[in-house]
Design a protein around this motif. Structure first.
Motif, PDB file in Angstrom:
ATOM      1  N   UNK A   1       0.827  -1.211   0.000  1.00  0.00           N
ATOM      2  CA  UNK A   1       0.000   0.000   0.000  1.00  0.00           C
ATOM      3  C   UNK A   1       0.861   1.261   0.000  1.00  0.00           C
ATOM      4  N   UNK A   2       1.969   1.203   0.720  1.00  0.00           N
ATOM      5  CA  UNK A   2       2.895   2.333   0.751  1.00  0.00           C
ATOM      6  C   UNK A   2       3.483   2.554  -0.642  1.00  0.00           C
ATOM      7  N   UNK A   3       3.910   1.463  -1.303  1.00  0.00           N
ATOM      8  CA  UNK A   3       4.466   1.563  -2.650  1.00  0.00           C
ATOM      9  C   UNK A   3       3.415   2.077  -3.628  1.00  0.00           C
ATOM     10  N   UNK A   4       2.187   1.589  -3.494  1.00  0.00           N
ATOM     11  CA  UNK A   4       1.116   2.015  -4.399  1.00  0.00           C
ATOM     12  C   UNK A   4       0.797   3.492  -4.224  1.00  0.00           C
ATOM     13  N   UNK A   5       0.821   3.971  -2.982  1.00  0.00           N
ATOM     14  CA  UNK A   5       0.554   5.383  -2.716  1.00  0.00           C
ATOM     15  C   UNK A   5       1.601   6.257  -3.392  1.00  0.00           C
TER      16      UNK A   5
ATOM     17  N   UNK B   1       1.227   8.267   6.976  1.00  0.00           N
ATOM     18  CA  UNK B   1       2.383   8.635   7.798  1.00  0.00           C
ATOM     19  C   UNK B   1       3.647   7.957   7.279  1.00  0.00           C
ATOM     20  N   UNK B   2       3.535   6.707   6.841  1.00  0.00           N
ATOM     21  CA  UNK B   2       4.706   5.993   6.330  1.00  0.00           C
ATOM     22  C   UNK B   2       5.293   6.701   5.119  1.00  0.00           C
TER      23      UNK B   2
ATOM     24  N   UNK C   1       7.691  13.133  19.892  1.00  0.00           N
ATOM     25  CA  UNK C   1       8.108  14.089  18.858  1.00  0.00           C
ATOM     26  C   UNK C   1       9.226  13.530  17.973  1.00  0.00           C
ATOM     27  N   UNK C   2       9.180  12.227  17.734  1.00  0.00           N
ATOM     28  CA  UNK C   2      10.246  11.584  16.961  1.00  0.00           C
ATOM     29  C   UNK C   2       9.990  11.595  15.458  1.00  0.00           C
ATOM     30  N   UNK C   3       8.769  11.884  15.034  1.00  0.00           N
ATOM     31  CA  UNK C   3       8.475  11.870  13.603  1.00  0.00           C
ATOM     32  C   UNK C   3       9.216  13.001  12.897  1.00  0.00           C
ATOM     33  N   UNK C   4      10.054  12.631  11.949  1.00  0.00           N
ATOM     34  CA  UNK C   4      10.790  13.614  11.157  1.00  0.00           C
ATOM     35  C   UNK C   4       9.982  13.901   9.895  1.00  0.00           C
ATOM     36  N   UNK C   5       8.951  14.733  10.063  1.00  0.00           N
ATOM     37  CA  UNK C   5       8.021  15.057   8.976  1.00  0.00           C
ATOM     38  C   UNK C   5       8.078  16.552   8.720  1.00  0.00           C
TER      39      UNK C   5
ATOM     40  N   UNK D   1       6.999   9.846   6.093  1.00  0.00           N
ATOM     41  CA  UNK D   1       8.265   9.573   6.769  1.00  0.00           C
ATOM     42  C   UNK D   1       9.340   9.049   5.816  1.00  0.00           C
ATOM     43  N   UNK D   2       9.022   8.976   4.530  1.00  0.00           N
ATOM     44  CA  UNK D   2      10.027   8.598   3.544  1.00  0.00           C
ATOM     45  C   UNK D   2      10.187   7.122   3.305  1.00  0.00           C
ATOM     46  N   UNK D   3       9.198   6.308   3.696  1.00  0.00           N
ATOM     47  CA  UNK D   3       9.298   4.872   3.450  1.00  0.00           C
ATOM     48  C   UNK D   3       9.000   4.522   1.998  1.00  0.00           C
ATOM     49  N   UNK D   4       8.638   5.509   1.207  1.00  0.00           N
ATOM     50  CA  UNK D   4       8.543   5.401  -0.248  1.00  0.00           C
ATOM     51  C   UNK D   4       8.867   6.778  -0.815  1.00  0.00           C
TER      52      UNK D   4
END
Length: 321
Positions: A109-113, A152-153, A193-197, A156-159
């Motif tokens: 789903x992340x790749x498709x997005x 969110x993924x 506050x760890x999300x680097x967004x 966060x740069x997972x794709x």
């Protein structure tokens, strides 16, 4: 393989009501070519990677774009009333159908997005009415439930995407069954506050999402992996609104058909009616998009300060700015 549309009319400018634009819902089945339908003379027609449901103003203009990802095993059509609400305020809402059947892993789903986002530049305009133009420099990413986790993924740069998102929205996002039982790939780190967004974030929660409907089924948005945990890991600027007496799927259409549609009334703890929650979610999303895509924060500030009354009782309002 048909491309079809439907129309709705609205005139209000209150963000919790339908906006001033007439709207059109366009359905694009996977493999549908605009060359063989309404765009016969188009020189380039690139089909989308996944089936799409597009909510758009039907009037002429250039509009910001919101990519909206559906929840686990849900249909993108279940959100059409919400999408029309948002579109009526001057936004193009792109809702892909990411899968029909899926397991616990959301990697595909992340790749498709990302693939859908990358398709926008070359393919989106050819499927829209010729007088409607997407402004891809004003692009937002959102998702509900597991779709929120996927959003969110991607943020966060997972794709990798070729376009830059300027705002992120999680509608009652969920990252698995419980803390320690996250689905792959896990998103929450449990570090504040760890999300680097590098964008503004809106997190919407349901007060009944972590409540079991009955002893046989777990809650649909369990504590430890729900909206509270996502918001705790956000950095500035971030907003958190929680609707007190409404459940995890109460922003869906009033009538969700088929076995999956009927299940949305059986598996999750629900409020008395979906309409108030749907107007609440639509209104806050519109206010947030206006603030961070159109540099107009008046409505968001009014909701945050209580000057603009929401159609639901708010259990929590918090923000990092």
């Amino acid at each position: 393989m048909a491309l079809s549309s439907s129309m709705a009319v609205s005139t209000s400018t209150n963000v919790f009501e339908n906006g001033k634009y007439k709207t059109e819902m366009i359905k694009i089945d996977q493999g549908t070519s605009c060359c063989s339908s309404t765009k016969a003379n188009s020189s380039q027609c690139l089909p989308p990677p996944k089936p799409l449901l597009i909510g758009t103003p039907s009037e002429a203009g250039e509009f910001p774009v919101l990519l909206f990802l559906h929840g686990f095993l849900l249909s993108n059509s279940f959100y059409s009333q919400l999408h029309q609400h948002i579109a009526s305020h001057g936004f193009i809402v792109i809702a892909p159908q990411l899968y029909s059947v899926a397991g616990p892993d959301s990697t595909e789903e992340i790749k498709s997005t990302a693939a859908i986002t990358n398709w926008f530049s070359e393919g989106l305009q050819t499927y829209l009415p010729s007088h409607v133009r997407p402004n891809l420099s004003k692009l937002a990413l959102s998702g509900h439930s597991r779709g929120g986790k996927v959003a969110f993924a991607v943020a966060l740069g997972k794709a990798i995407t070729s376009l830059k998102f300027s705002a992120l929205i999680g509608v009652d996002p969920v990252d698995g069954m419980d803390k320690g039982k996250q689905t792959s790939p896990p998103i929450l780190t449990y570090i504040p506050h760890s999300f680097d967004i590098d964008m503004a974030v809106l997190v919407l929660g349901s007060g009944l999402g972590d409540v079991k409907r009955n002893p046989l089924f777990p809650p649909c948005a369990p504590k430890g992996v729900n909206h509270e945990d996502f918001y705790n890991e956000c950095r500035k600027p971030a907003y958190h609104f929680v609707a007190k007496d409404y459940g995890h799927v109460d922003m869906l259409n009033d009538d969700t058909t088929g076995i999956r549609g009927k299940a949305t009334y059986c598996l999750c703890k629900n409020g008395k009616s979906r309409e108030p929650m749907r107007r609440f979610v639509g209104g806050v999303v519109v206010a947030f998009l206006k603030a961070y895509l159109e540099d107009n924060s008046m409505d968001l500030e009014s909701i945050k300060d209580g000057h603009l009354a929401a159609p639901v009782v708010l259990q929590k309002v918090d923000f990092l700015v």
